[in-house]
Design an enzyme around this catalytic site. Sequence first.
Site: not given
Ligand code: SAH
Length: 230
Positions: A79
Amino acid sequence: MGARAVTDVVRHHHSRGLGMTSSRVRDALVEELRRQGIADERVLEAIGKVPRHEFVEEALKSEAYRNRALPIGHAQTISQPYTVALMTEALLGGGSPRRILEVGTGSGYQTAVLSHLVETVFTVERIRALTETARTRLATLGYRNVHFGYADGTLGWSPYAPYDGILVTAGGSEVPAALVDQLAPTGRLVIPVGPPQAQSLRVVERRPGGGTRERDLGAVTFVPLLSGKI
Ligand code: SAH
């Protein structure tokens, strides 16, 4: 927590001449976030401590301290720092939650920011490869107060519930009921909600007498919150 390891990593890169990843560049990002309205000094300090360039691939390291989202593979993104700061500030709400659940580990960047601010971070991810990379990365950087789970976070993470706060870094059409259920009596949930092009950031607070109160912090763009594991 990993303060010493982090400093060493920055010094190491700086000595190799990678000026775009120096702590001075990180300080400039912190000042930008302050100007954009992030007021909780604890949050700014935590962002100042986390070496964001360690959370992206080699070719993107020089972009790491710009205030923008970056790809992390598997069609996912780390993000934008402003969004990380805004969500973290909303999650703390001026208080000091101790146990936090993060849904969507991704690169582990938001996890690392939280790790500086609370006693224990529980973080779940539905893509196995991302969980494993993040786990290794945070261990290498010296973060010790994080528990990683390979799980579908729309179901929360019941073994360790309840949580003082839950932060969701992917957006769905609604607030999953399991997440509200796994909040402590005065806990709060920070989550993007809405269709892909019209998401907004919601803060759902559980009231001591029962029920919830919801606030809207404005428009955001997140990758989708999906069910199941891969
Ligand atoms: N907090 C992360 C943001 C990654 S993008 C960072 O700082 O890099 C969001 C993430 O949410 C992705 O890796 C995606 O695979 C995950 N995601 C989406 N749906 C999800 C779910 N139901 N349970 C766990 N993770 C999920």
